[in-house]
Design a protein around this motif. Sequence first.
Motif, PDB file in Angstrom:
ATOM      1  N   ALA A  15       0.839  -1.202   0.000  1.00 39.02           N
ATOM      2  CA  ALA A  15       0.000   0.000   0.000  1.00 39.02           C
ATOM      3  C   ALA A  15       0.875   1.254   0.000  1.00 39.02           C
ATOM      4  CB  ALA A  15      -0.925  -0.015   1.214  1.00 39.02           C
ATOM      5  N   TYR A  16       1.953   1.222   0.782  1.00 33.74           N
ATOM      6  CA  TYR A  16       2.842   2.388   0.875  1.00 33.74           C
ATOM      7  C   TYR A  16       3.525   2.686  -0.463  1.00 33.74           C
ATOM      8  CZ  TYR A  16       7.055   5.070   1.892  1.00 33.74           C
ATOM      9  OH  TYR A  16       8.058   6.010   1.853  1.00 33.74           O
ATOM     10  N   ILE A  17       4.024   1.654  -1.131  1.00 34.21           N
ATOM     11  CA  ILE A  17       4.699   1.863  -2.418  1.00 34.21           C
ATOM     12  C   ILE A  17       3.721   2.403  -3.454  1.00 34.21           C
ATOM     13  CG2 ILE A  17       5.885   0.710  -4.325  1.00 34.21           C
ATOM     14  CD1 ILE A  17       7.602   1.105  -1.844  1.00 34.21           C
ATOM     15  N   ARG A  18       2.471   1.949  -3.409  1.00 34.92           N
ATOM     16  CA  ARG A  18       1.445   2.489  -4.324  1.00 34.92           C
ATOM     17  C   ARG A  18       1.251   3.986  -4.079  1.00 34.92           C
ATOM     18  NH1 ARG A  18      -1.864  -1.669  -6.426  1.00 34.92           N
ATOM     19  NH2 ARG A  18      -1.243  -3.692  -5.588  1.00 34.92           N
ATOM     20  N   ALA A  44       7.282   9.669   2.993  1.00 37.10           N
ATOM     21  CA  ALA A  44       7.067   8.805   4.153  1.00 37.10           C
ATOM     22  C   ALA A  44       6.309   9.546   5.243  1.00 37.10           C
ATOM     23  CB  ALA A  44       8.410   8.314   4.694  1.00 37.10           C
ATOM     24  N   GLY A  45       6.659  10.827   5.426  1.00 34.32           N
ATOM     25  CA  GLY A  45       5.948  11.639   6.411  1.00 34.32           C
ATOM     26  C   GLY A  45       4.496  11.842   6.023  1.00 34.32           C
ATOM     27  N   ALA A  46       4.255  12.065   4.719  1.00 38.99           N
ATOM     28  CA  ALA A  46       2.890  12.264   4.239  1.00 38.99           C
ATOM     29  C   ALA A  46       2.058  10.991   4.415  1.00 38.99           C
ATOM     30  CB  ALA A  46       2.910  12.680   2.766  1.00 38.99           C
ATOM     31  N   TRP A  47       2.691   9.830   4.155  1.00 40.72           N
ATOM     32  CA  TRP A  47       1.979   8.551   4.335  1.00 40.72           C
ATOM     33  C   TRP A  47       1.610   8.327   5.806  1.00 40.72           C
ATOM     34  CZ3 TRP A  47      -0.598   4.741   2.129  1.00 40.72           C
ATOM     35  CH2 TRP A  47      -0.712   3.513   2.799  1.00 40.72           C
ATOM     36  N   LYS A  48       2.535   8.699   6.687  1.00 40.72           N
ATOM     37  CA  LYS A  48       2.303   8.507   8.116  1.00 40.72           C
ATOM     38  C   LYS A  48       1.122   9.349   8.598  1.00 40.72           C
ATOM     39  CE  LYS A  48       4.878   8.478  12.483  1.00 40.72           C
ATOM     40  NZ  LYS A  48       6.182   8.793  13.128  1.00 40.72           N
ATOM     41  N   GLU A  49       0.983  10.532   8.021  1.00 38.40           N
ATOM     42  CA  GLU A  49      -0.090  11.446   8.431  1.00 38.40           C
ATOM     43  C   GLU A  49      -1.386  11.234   7.645  1.00 38.40           C
ATOM     44  OE1 GLU A  49       1.516  15.340   7.995  1.00 38.40           O
ATOM     45  OE2 GLU A  49       3.085  15.047   9.504  1.00 38.40           O
ATOM     46  N   LEU A  50      -1.361  10.359   6.648  1.00 39.69           N
ATOM     47  CA  LEU A  50      -2.547  10.123   5.815  1.00 39.69           C
ATOM     48  C   LEU A  50      -3.664   9.498   6.652  1.00 39.69           C
ATOM     49  CD1 LEU A  50      -3.130  10.458   2.712  1.00 39.69           C
ATOM     50  CD2 LEU A  50      -2.772   7.989   2.546  1.00 39.69           C
ATOM     51  N   PRO A  51      -4.887  10.014   6.562  1.00 43.41           N
ATOM     52  CA  PRO A  51      -6.004   9.445   7.330  1.00 43.41           C
ATOM     53  C   PRO A  51      -6.235   7.970   6.972  1.00 43.41           C
ATOM     54  CG  PRO A  51      -6.601  11.582   6.409  1.00 43.41           C
ATOM     55  CD  PRO A  51      -5.290  11.193   5.794  1.00 43.41           C
ATOM     56  N   ALA A  52      -6.705   7.204   7.937  1.00 41.42           N
ATOM     57  CA  ALA A  52      -6.922   5.765   7.734  1.00 41.42           C
ATOM     58  C   ALA A  52      -7.890   5.497   6.584  1.00 41.42           C
ATOM     59  CB  ALA A  52      -7.449   5.139   9.023  1.00 41.42           C
ATOM     60  N   SER A  53      -8.867   6.382   6.416  1.00 39.57           N
ATOM     61  CA  SER A  53      -9.853   6.191   5.347  1.00 39.57           C
ATOM     62  C   SER A  53      -9.197   6.263   3.967  1.00 39.57           C
ATOM     63  CB  SER A  53     -10.947   7.249   5.452  1.00 39.57           C
ATOM     64  OG  SER A  53     -10.387   8.556   5.387  1.00 39.57           O
ATOM     65  N   GLN A  54      -8.170   7.132   3.812  1.00 35.89           N
ATOM     66  CA  GLN A  54      -7.477   7.253   2.529  1.00 35.89           C
ATOM     67  C   GLN A  54      -6.466   6.114   2.329  1.00 35.89           C
ATOM     68  OE1 GLN A  54      -6.050  11.223   1.516  1.00 35.89           O
ATOM     69  NE2 GLN A  54      -7.546  12.143   2.912  1.00 35.89           N
ATOM     70  N   LYS A  55      -5.863   5.656   3.434  1.00 38.95           N
ATOM     71  CA  LYS A  55      -4.959   4.505   3.344  1.00 38.95           C
ATOM     72  C   LYS A  55      -5.721   3.257   2.924  1.00 38.95           C
ATOM     73  CE  LYS A  55      -1.351   5.811   6.668  1.00 38.95           C
ATOM     74  NZ  LYS A  55      -0.686   5.469   7.943  1.00 38.95           N
ATOM     75  N   GLN A  56      -6.981   3.172   3.340  1.00 35.49           N
ATOM     76  CA  GLN A  56      -7.780   1.991   3.052  1.00 35.49           C
ATOM     77  C   GLN A  56      -7.908   1.729   1.556  1.00 35.49           C
ATOM     78  OE1 GLN A  56      -8.733  -0.132   5.280  1.00 35.49           O
ATOM     79  NE2 GLN A  56      -9.759  -1.463   3.800  1.00 35.49           N
ATOM     80  N   TYR A  58      -5.684   2.278  -0.735  1.00 37.05           N
ATOM     81  CA  TYR A  58      -4.465   1.614  -1.182  1.00 37.05           C
ATOM     82  C   TYR A  58      -4.417   0.163  -0.701  1.00 37.05           C
ATOM     83  CZ  TYR A  58      -2.780   6.237  -2.553  1.00 37.05           C
ATOM     84  OH  TYR A  58      -2.639   7.464  -3.159  1.00 37.05           O
ATOM     85  N   GLU A  59      -4.942  -0.084   0.497  1.00 36.25           N
ATOM     86  CA  GLU A  59      -4.980  -1.450   1.033  1.00 36.25           C
ATOM     87  C   GLU A  59      -5.919  -2.333   0.206  1.00 36.25           C
ATOM     88  OE1 GLU A  59      -3.438  -3.222   3.179  1.00 36.25           O
ATOM     89  OE2 GLU A  59      -2.137  -1.683   4.025  1.00 36.25           O
ATOM     90  N   GLU A  60      -7.048  -1.776  -0.181  1.00 37.00           N
ATOM     91  CA  GLU A  60      -8.007  -2.541  -0.982  1.00 37.00           C
ATOM     92  C   GLU A  60      -7.412  -2.900  -2.344  1.00 37.00           C
ATOM     93  OE1 GLU A  60     -10.794  -3.835  -0.081  1.00 37.00           O
ATOM     94  OE2 GLU A  60     -10.741  -2.949   1.921  1.00 37.00           O
ATOM     95  N   ALA A  61      -6.684  -1.949  -2.941  1.00 36.83           N
ATOM     96  CA  ALA A  61      -6.039  -2.208  -4.231  1.00 36.83           C
ATOM     97  C   ALA A  61      -4.988  -3.306  -4.075  1.00 36.83           C
ATOM     98  CB  ALA A  61      -5.398  -0.925  -4.756  1.00 36.83           C
ATOM     99  N   ARG A  62      -4.271  -3.288  -2.963  1.00 31.38           N
ATOM    100  CA  ARG A  62      -3.261  -4.319  -2.712  1.00 31.38           C
ATOM    101  C   ARG A  62      -3.918  -5.701  -2.572  1.00 31.38           C
ATOM    102  NH1 ARG A  62      -1.493  -7.295   1.271  1.00 31.38           N
ATOM    103  NH2 ARG A  62      -2.994  -6.381   2.734  1.00 31.38           N
TER     104      ARG A  62
END
Length: 227
Positions: A15-18, A44-56, A58-62
């Motif tokens: 998800a992070y690499i995406r 990396a800092g931007a990913w760390k601060e990204l809301p869980a809803s937006q990270k999701q 990328y997780e779904e795509a993975r």
Amino acid sequence: RGISSDQRPKRPLTAYIRFVMDNRPAFREKNPEASNLELIKKLAGAWKELPASQKQAYEEARKADWKRYGEQMAAFKAQLSPAQAAALKEERRKQLARRRSVRAKRELNLLGKPKRARSGFNIFLSENFQESEGISPVAKLKKLFDTWKKMSTSQKQPYLQLAEDDKVRYENEMKSWEAKMIALGREDLVRSKKQRLKKKPAETAKKAETAKASSGGNKAKLKKSEE
């Protein structure tokens, strides 16, 4: 054979690499003067601060890619002969071993493990490598190796002495570092007693030479006594 690991389906991105691939161009445009390392730190800092809803997202795509990857791998393996499957398995084993080795070295560097003692030739090489300009590194190495072989014992002695001093430095630093690792609960990184007590080549050769000389002296005395 007839097949290589390059032909196997590619593992899905994390998800992070995406996230990095999606956002790197925009970050580069905003930070044109930043080095690649600085840019990665910003991402990396931007990913760390990204809301869980937006990270999701990328997780779904993975997860979707992993499902597709599983199907592709099953089809890929089904076409392999037993010999090809065995060859790819061995290739994969070697790849994993290399990765484990790299991770282990990185961990030891982070833990501050002392650098190994250098040999006399390595010290000679580091002092003279830059002098030979205009030839390739391989040619330089060969030239210096040939020079080292032709040097007399007296010419090599300063470098050999520096190497002996470096062995002492290494052993002292290792003792201190290993004590620290034991305190941290990392006994797995401490050398075995057998390794610590291993005789140094120079000391072994010196003892052998002394023993030989002593043996020669005893034989001479015995012969004189018999006479």
